[in-house]
Structure formats: structure tokens, C-alpha cells
Motif scaffolding. Structure first.
Motif, PDB file in Angstrom:
ATOM      1  N   PRO A  60     -20.783 -51.880  20.452  1.00 42.02           N
ATOM      2  CA  PRO A  60     -21.524 -51.359  21.601  1.00 42.02           C
ATOM      3  C   PRO A  60     -20.700 -51.305  22.882  1.00 42.02           C
ATOM      4  O   PRO A  60     -19.744 -52.068  23.072  1.00 42.02           O
ATOM      5  CB  PRO A  60     -22.689 -52.351  21.740  1.00 42.02           C
ATOM      6  CG  PRO A  60     -22.213 -53.597  21.068  1.00 42.02           C
ATOM      7  CD  PRO A  60     -21.317 -53.160  19.961  1.00 42.02           C
ATOM      8  N   LEU A  61     -21.092 -50.384  23.768  1.00 45.31           N
ATOM      9  CA  LEU A  61     -20.443 -50.224  25.069  1.00 45.31           C
ATOM     10  C   LEU A  61     -21.332 -50.829  26.156  1.00 45.31           C
ATOM     11  O   LEU A  61     -22.551 -50.860  26.037  1.00 45.31           O
ATOM     12  CB  LEU A  61     -20.216 -48.739  25.377  1.00 45.31           C
ATOM     13  CG  LEU A  61     -19.470 -47.922  24.329  1.00 45.31           C
ATOM     14  CD1 LEU A  61     -19.260 -46.505  24.841  1.00 45.31           C
ATOM     15  CD2 LEU A  61     -18.147 -48.572  23.971  1.00 45.31           C
ATOM     16  N   ILE A  62     -20.695 -51.280  27.215  1.00 42.45           N
ATOM     17  CA  ILE A  62     -21.419 -51.830  28.369  1.00 42.45           C
ATOM     18  C   ILE A  62     -21.637 -50.708  29.379  1.00 42.45           C
ATOM     19  O   ILE A  62     -20.746 -49.890  29.633  1.00 42.45           O
ATOM     20  CB  ILE A  62     -20.637 -52.997  28.987  1.00 42.45           C
ATOM     21  CG1 ILE A  62     -20.666 -54.199  28.023  1.00 42.45           C
ATOM     22  CG2 ILE A  62     -21.198 -53.389  30.349  1.00 42.45           C
ATOM     23  CD1 ILE A  62     -19.722 -55.314  28.407  1.00 42.45           C
ATOM     24  N   PRO A  99     -33.363 -54.827  26.530  1.00 44.64           N
ATOM     25  CA  PRO A  99     -33.910 -53.734  25.711  1.00 44.64           C
ATOM     26  C   PRO A  99     -33.680 -52.390  26.406  1.00 44.64           C
ATOM     27  O   PRO A  99     -33.998 -52.227  27.583  1.00 44.64           O
ATOM     28  CB  PRO A  99     -35.404 -54.070  25.634  1.00 44.64           C
ATOM     29  CG  PRO A  99     -35.511 -55.519  25.976  1.00 44.64           C
ATOM     30  CD  PRO A  99     -34.398 -55.790  26.945  1.00 44.64           C
ATOM     31  N   LYS A 100     -33.120 -51.431  25.691  1.00 45.29           N
ATOM     32  CA  LYS A 100     -32.803 -50.143  26.313  1.00 45.29           C
ATOM     33  C   LYS A 100     -33.967 -49.167  26.160  1.00 45.29           C
ATOM     34  O   LYS A 100     -34.844 -49.337  25.310  1.00 45.29           O
ATOM     35  CB  LYS A 100     -31.542 -49.555  25.698  1.00 45.29           C
ATOM     36  CG  LYS A 100     -31.727 -48.908  24.331  1.00 45.29           C
ATOM     37  CD  LYS A 100     -30.445 -48.244  23.871  1.00 45.29           C
ATOM     38  CE  LYS A 100     -30.676 -47.373  22.653  1.00 45.29           C
ATOM     39  NZ  LYS A 100     -31.511 -46.168  22.947  1.00 45.29           N
ATOM     40  N   ASN A 101     -33.956 -48.116  27.000  1.00 44.88           N
ATOM     41  CA  ASN A 101     -34.900 -47.018  26.796  1.00 44.88           C
ATOM     42  C   ASN A 101     -34.142 -45.793  26.286  1.00 44.88           C
ATOM     43  O   ASN A 101     -32.931 -45.846  26.029  1.00 44.88           O
ATOM     44  CB  ASN A 101     -35.712 -46.726  28.069  1.00 44.88           C
ATOM     45  CG  ASN A 101     -34.842 -46.230  29.222  1.00 44.88           C
ATOM     46  OD1 ASN A 101     -33.762 -45.661  29.033  1.00 44.88           O
ATOM     47  ND2 ASN A 101     -35.318 -46.439  30.440  1.00 44.88           N
ATOM     48  N   PRO A 105     -28.355 -43.291  24.924  1.00 45.99           N
ATOM     49  CA  PRO A 105     -28.323 -42.892  23.521  1.00 45.99           C
ATOM     50  C   PRO A 105     -27.831 -44.016  22.612  1.00 45.99           C
ATOM     51  O   PRO A 105     -27.114 -44.926  23.052  1.00 45.99           O
ATOM     52  CB  PRO A 105     -27.354 -41.697  23.508  1.00 45.99           C
ATOM     53  CG  PRO A 105     -26.592 -41.768  24.776  1.00 45.99           C
ATOM     54  CD  PRO A 105     -27.410 -42.533  25.761  1.00 45.99           C
ATOM     55  N   MET A 106     -28.204 -43.935  21.347  1.00 46.89           N
ATOM     56  CA  MET A 106     -27.843 -44.976  20.392  1.00 46.89           C
ATOM     57  C   MET A 106     -26.331 -45.101  20.221  1.00 46.89           C
ATOM     58  O   MET A 106     -25.823 -46.192  19.950  1.00 46.89           O
ATOM     59  CB  MET A 106     -28.504 -44.699  19.036  1.00 46.89           C
ATOM     60  CG  MET A 106     -30.026 -44.783  19.054  1.00 46.89           C
ATOM     61  SD  MET A 106     -30.644 -46.431  19.501  1.00 46.89           S
ATOM     62  CE  MET A 106     -30.452 -47.291  17.941  1.00 46.89           C
ATOM     63  N   ILE A 107     -25.590 -44.012  20.396  1.00 49.36           N
ATOM     64  CA  ILE A 107     -24.134 -44.108  20.256  1.00 49.36           C
ATOM     65  C   ILE A 107     -23.553 -45.035  21.317  1.00 49.36           C
ATOM     66  O   ILE A 107     -22.597 -45.775  21.067  1.00 49.36           O
ATOM     67  CB  ILE A 107     -23.466 -42.716  20.314  1.00 49.36           C
ATOM     68  CG1 ILE A 107     -21.979 -42.844  19.986  1.00 49.36           C
ATOM     69  CG2 ILE A 107     -23.687 -42.028  21.657  1.00 49.36           C
ATOM     70  CD1 ILE A 107     -21.258 -41.533  19.843  1.00 49.36           C
ATOM     71  N   THR A 108     -24.141 -45.052  22.517  1.00 52.77           N
ATOM     72  CA  THR A 108     -23.658 -45.927  23.584  1.00 52.77           C
ATOM     73  C   THR A 108     -23.910 -47.387  23.246  1.00 52.77           C
ATOM     74  O   THR A 108     -23.077 -48.259  23.532  1.00 52.77           O
ATOM     75  CB  THR A 108     -24.336 -45.568  24.913  1.00 52.77           C
ATOM     76  OG1 THR A 108     -24.073 -44.184  25.209  1.00 52.77           O
ATOM     77  CG2 THR A 108     -23.822 -46.428  26.055  1.00 52.77           C
ATOM     78  N   SER A 109     -25.053 -47.662  22.625  1.00 59.58           N
ATOM     79  CA  SER A 109     -25.432 -49.052  22.334  1.00 59.58           C
ATOM     80  C   SER A 109     -24.962 -49.521  20.969  1.00 59.58           C
ATOM     81  O   SER A 109     -25.340 -50.613  20.519  1.00 59.58           O
ATOM     82  CB  SER A 109     -26.950 -49.217  22.427  1.00 59.58           C
ATOM     83  OG  SER A 109     -27.600 -48.450  21.423  1.00 59.58           O
ATOM     84  N   GLY A 110     -24.132 -48.723  20.294  1.00 63.89           N
ATOM     85  CA  GLY A 110     -23.640 -49.124  18.991  1.00 63.89           C
ATOM     86  C   GLY A 110     -24.729 -49.215  17.938  1.00 63.89           C
ATOM     87  O   GLY A 110     -24.632 -50.018  17.010  1.00 63.89           O
ATOM     88  N   VAL A 115     -28.949 -52.848  25.261  1.00 63.07           N
ATOM     89  CA  VAL A 115     -27.739 -52.358  25.924  1.00 63.07           C
ATOM     90  C   VAL A 115     -27.273 -53.394  26.943  1.00 63.07           C
ATOM     91  O   VAL A 115     -28.083 -54.061  27.587  1.00 63.07           O
ATOM     92  CB  VAL A 115     -27.986 -50.996  26.617  1.00 63.07           C
ATOM     93  CG1 VAL A 115     -29.004 -51.114  27.741  1.00 63.07           C
ATOM     94  CG2 VAL A 115     -26.676 -50.395  27.137  1.00 63.07           C
ATOM     95  N   GLY A 116     -25.961 -53.547  27.057  1.00 66.39           N
ATOM     96  CA  GLY A 116     -25.391 -54.431  28.070  1.00 66.39           C
ATOM     97  C   GLY A 116     -25.336 -53.730  29.412  1.00 66.39           C
ATOM     98  O   GLY A 116     -24.830 -52.613  29.516  1.00 66.39           O
ATOM     99  N   ILE A 117     -25.859 -54.409  30.437  1.00 67.94           N
ATOM    100  CA  ILE A 117     -25.897 -53.862  31.797  1.00 67.94           C
ATOM    101  C   ILE A 117     -25.046 -54.733  32.711  1.00 67.94           C
ATOM    102  O   ILE A 117     -25.183 -55.961  32.724  1.00 67.94           O
ATOM    103  CB  ILE A 117     -27.347 -53.817  32.338  1.00 67.94           C
ATOM    104  CG1 ILE A 117     -28.218 -52.871  31.499  1.00 67.94           C
ATOM    105  CG2 ILE A 117     -27.363 -53.424  33.816  1.00 67.94           C
ATOM    106  CD1 ILE A 117     -27.853 -51.407  31.599  1.00 67.94           C
ATOM    107  N   ARG A 118     -24.172 -54.084  33.489  1.00 67.45           N
ATOM    108  CA  ARG A 118     -23.313 -54.819  34.430  1.00 67.45           C
ATOM    109  C   ARG A 118     -23.209 -54.072  35.744  1.00 67.45           C
ATOM    110  O   ARG A 118     -23.209 -52.832  35.758  1.00 67.45           O
ATOM    111  CB  ARG A 118     -21.916 -55.015  33.826  1.00 67.45           C
ATOM    112  CG  ARG A 118     -21.009 -55.893  34.697  1.00 67.45           C
ATOM    113  CD  ARG A 118     -19.813 -56.374  33.916  1.00 67.45           C
ATOM    114  NE  ARG A 118     -18.596 -55.620  34.151  1.00 67.45           N
ATOM    115  CZ  ARG A 118     -17.791 -55.768  35.218  1.00 67.45           C
ATOM    116  NH1 ARG A 118     -18.104 -56.608  36.180  1.00 67.45           N
ATOM    117  NH2 ARG A 118     -16.682 -55.056  35.317  1.00 67.45           N
ATOM    118  N   VAL A 119     -23.089 -54.824  36.824  1.00 69.29           N
ATOM    119  CA  VAL A 119     -22.848 -54.259  38.152  1.00 69.29           C
ATOM    120  C   VAL A 119     -21.466 -54.741  38.594  1.00 69.29           C
ATOM    121  O   VAL A 119     -21.293 -55.898  38.976  1.00 69.29           O
ATOM    122  CB  VAL A 119     -23.917 -54.708  39.163  1.00 69.29           C
ATOM    123  CG1 VAL A 119     -23.641 -54.083  40.535  1.00 69.29           C
ATOM    124  CG2 VAL A 119     -25.309 -54.342  38.678  1.00 69.29           C
TER     125      VAL A 119
END
Length: 337
Positions: A60-62, A99-101, A105-110, A115-119
Motif C-alpha cells: 500500500p501507498l501512503i 478506513p478509506k472511502n 482507489p484500491m490500487i492506492t491502498s494495495g 489507507v495510510g494518511i499523513r500530513v
């Protein structure tokens, strides 16, 4: 197509943002390591990231945002603890798995429903997110499995011709990727990947911090990775890396017994006065080791090292992040003496 090297002035940052808005890939500095930035909501752009890195699609991607308040646009059911953590650690080197909405897309979240969220706190990355107005997926800007890049030069060496541009924002401050956590309940977090936000720091906000088993051990066959850096051999130079745990005199004796052509050691700064073999140092404390680790692994390749014995840090505080990167670079080969 050659990759364009950009500076961190406003004109070049606007150009970088336009590349991303147009579905292209840009190497971007962050406070942790350099990332390969793409529009996280654009499936075609995200596929280009995987292709440029040679990265497995189940890794997965952040997703990077300009402010944690934007998380509601891409995730669901954000727990109250996440807001408390964001107040303390955002912007900064902390990623929260939520939890993602459907906007991610699923490709981003592996392939995961999270999904990983960062600031990020780096001014260049932060400004590019603002300018392009998109969530930016940004895994480390290296060939998959190789040590992560901590300078624009590293990215250009790995990615020239594979991506549209690299923004030079100087050397990365921390030198290892962000801490990744999941939230177990309103008072508990699980560290999935250690970084410079440590167990002790998280414990100031929540009552229980769990260290995931996969931080120091391989995932079982078929087990999905909830965070980048959990599943595959990572961070590894061409040289064969061997972690060695033990006191300095035992380490010196072991290296002496296994010394030969192409053999180097990676040692602590305060070891060098009495270390008799070929070596590089990587700092005198865990923070310095985190900052220098990937740079040193790349330099060892540059000088032709074939085997590198690494004096292992203590797996606590920031040292846990360094140990985690090294044990994966070593393919979990650890000598305890």
C-alpha cells in the motif's frame, strides 16, 4: 525522456504541481525521505508509481494531505483518538491507517479497505499539495527494495528517465520513513512501522501502544501488509548486509574472523578509535543513525562493498526504526554474539 531537476522556488513548485495534476510523477522531498508523488485519486497515475519503482501492487501507498482536517474527504469513521494524535503529531512523520472511502482507489491502498494518511511537515511537499489541490500518494522515491533516498541526487540516480521531475529540497531531516500506526480502540494504537514518532511519544497521548510482531519478524505466507515496509525485503543495497548484535569487543572479533576482500563494517561513531578493519560510521546515537543509515548503505555500494557487517542499534526509541530497516535490509539475517 530525461527527468527534469527543479529547485524549491515558487515557479518550479508550480511546475511540479502541474505535472501531478496532469497525472505525472514527481520526486518530492519530505522530512522523512524523498517520495514519488502522484495524484492518489488517479488510478493511472498511481500505476505509473508502481511501474517506476518496480513495486509489488499489494504494497500500500501512503496518502499525503495538507491538513488533517482533509482526512474526512478520503476516509470514514475517523476515531476521536486520531484527532488527538493529529493535534500532537501533525504535521510530522506520523501516518495513521484509517478506513478509506471510494475517493481513494484500491490500487492506492494495495487492495485494502484502509489507507495510510499523513500530513508532512516539509515546506516543499506541503506547498506542492496546496498548489495541486490533490491528495498525493508518495512512496519512497527509490527502486523497490533499494535503500530509500534522502537527497535529490539519490532520486535522480534511481529514477532519471522514469519520472517527469525531481524537486531538490535538500537533505531529509529524519532519514527514515514515517511511523505508521493503526488505531485499535479509543486508547490503544498499534505500531505497524516504527519511525521517529516513537512508542514513548505515542504513549503520552494514549494509554496502550502495541508493537506489531511484523516489525521484527517476517510476515507469514499469504498475510496482507497493512503498512508499507512490512512484507518484502526492503532498504537493501547490492552488498550483502549482516546484522551483528553484541558488545564491541565481540563484534571486532567476529569481523576479524570473517574479514576479507570486499568486507566492510558499519559501526557507531565512538567505535572508530579502536576498530581495526574497513568501516564506515553511521552516528553516535539513534537519531543520527536514522538520519545517516540509507546514505551510508548507498555509499557502501559506491565503494564496492560486497559484504557489510552492521553493529546493531538497540531496538528502542528511534533505534527501533533503525533496527527495523536494518533487519529487512539483511533479509532477517542476524548474528547474536
Amino acid at each position: 525522456m530525461d527527468t527534469v531537476l527543479l529547485s524549491d522556488n515558487e515557479t518550479d513548485l508550480l511546475r511540479a504541481a502541474e505535472f501531478i495534476k496532469n497525472g505525472e510523477i514527481v520526486g518530492i522531498p519530505t522530512e522523512t525521505v524523498y517520495g514519488l508523488g502522484a495524484d492518489a485519486s488517479n488510478e493511472a497515475a498511481v500505476r505509473k508509481v508502481f511501474e517506476a519503482k518496480g513495486r509489488p501492487a499489494d504494497n500500500p501507498l501512503i496518502v499525503h494531505l495538507a491538513d488533517f482536517s482533509q482526512a474526512v474527504e478520503y476516509t470514514e469513521n475517523i476515531p476521536e483518538l486520531a484527532y488527538r494524535l493529529a493535534e500532537r503529531f501533525c504535521p510530522g512523520p506520523l501516518t495513521m491507517v484509517l478506513p478509506k472511502n471510494d475517493r481513494i482507489p484500491m490500487i492506492t491502498s494495495g487492495g485494502l479497505d484502509t489507507v495510510g494518511i499523513r500530513v508532512p511537515s516539509h515546506h516543499v511537499m506541503h506547498r506542492i499539495i496546496e498548489l495541486c489541490g490533490r491528495p498525493i500518494a508518495a512512496p519512497s522515491a527509490n527502486t523497490s527494495g533499494y535503500p530509500s533516498p534522502t537527497s535529490a541526487e539519490h532520486v535522480m540516480r534511481d529514477m532519471n528517465g522514469r519520472i517527469s521531475a525531481v524537486v531538490d529540497g535538500g537533505s531529509s531531516e529524519f532519514g527514515v520513513e514515517s511511523t505508521v500506526i493503526s488505531i485499535e480502540d479509543e486508547n490503544t494504537v498499534r505500531i505497524l512501522r516504527p519511525g521517529c514518532v516513537t512508542e514513548e511519544m505515542l504513549g503520552e497521548i494514549c494509554s496502550k501502544v502495541i508493537i506489531d510482531h511484523a516489525i521484527l519478524h517476517e510476515l507469514e505466507a499469504g498475510q496482507k501488509a497493512a503498512s508499507p515496509g512490512m512484507k518484502y525485503k526492503h532498504y537493501s543495497p547490492r552488498a550483502d548486509i549482516v546484522m551483528v548484535e553484541g558488545k564491541l569487543d565481540s563484534f571486532i572479533s567476529y569481523v576479524g574472523d570473517h574479514n576479507g576482500d570486499g568486507v566492510y563494517s558499519l559501526i557507531f561513531d565512538n567505535d572508530r578509535d579502536i576498530f581495526p578493519y574497513r568501516y564506515m560510521t553511521y552516528g553516535e546515537n539513534s537519531s543520527q543513525q536514522a538520519h545517516l543509515l540509507f546514505q551510508r548503505l548507498r555509499e557502501l555500494d559506491d565503494i564496492g562493498a560486497e559484504k557489510v557487517y552492521v553493529r546493531a542499534p538497540r531496538p528502542e526509541g528511534v533505534g527501533l526504526a533503525v533496527y527495523n530497516r536494518l533487519i529487512r535490509a539483511a533479509g532477517f539475517e542476524v548474528i547474536r554474539i
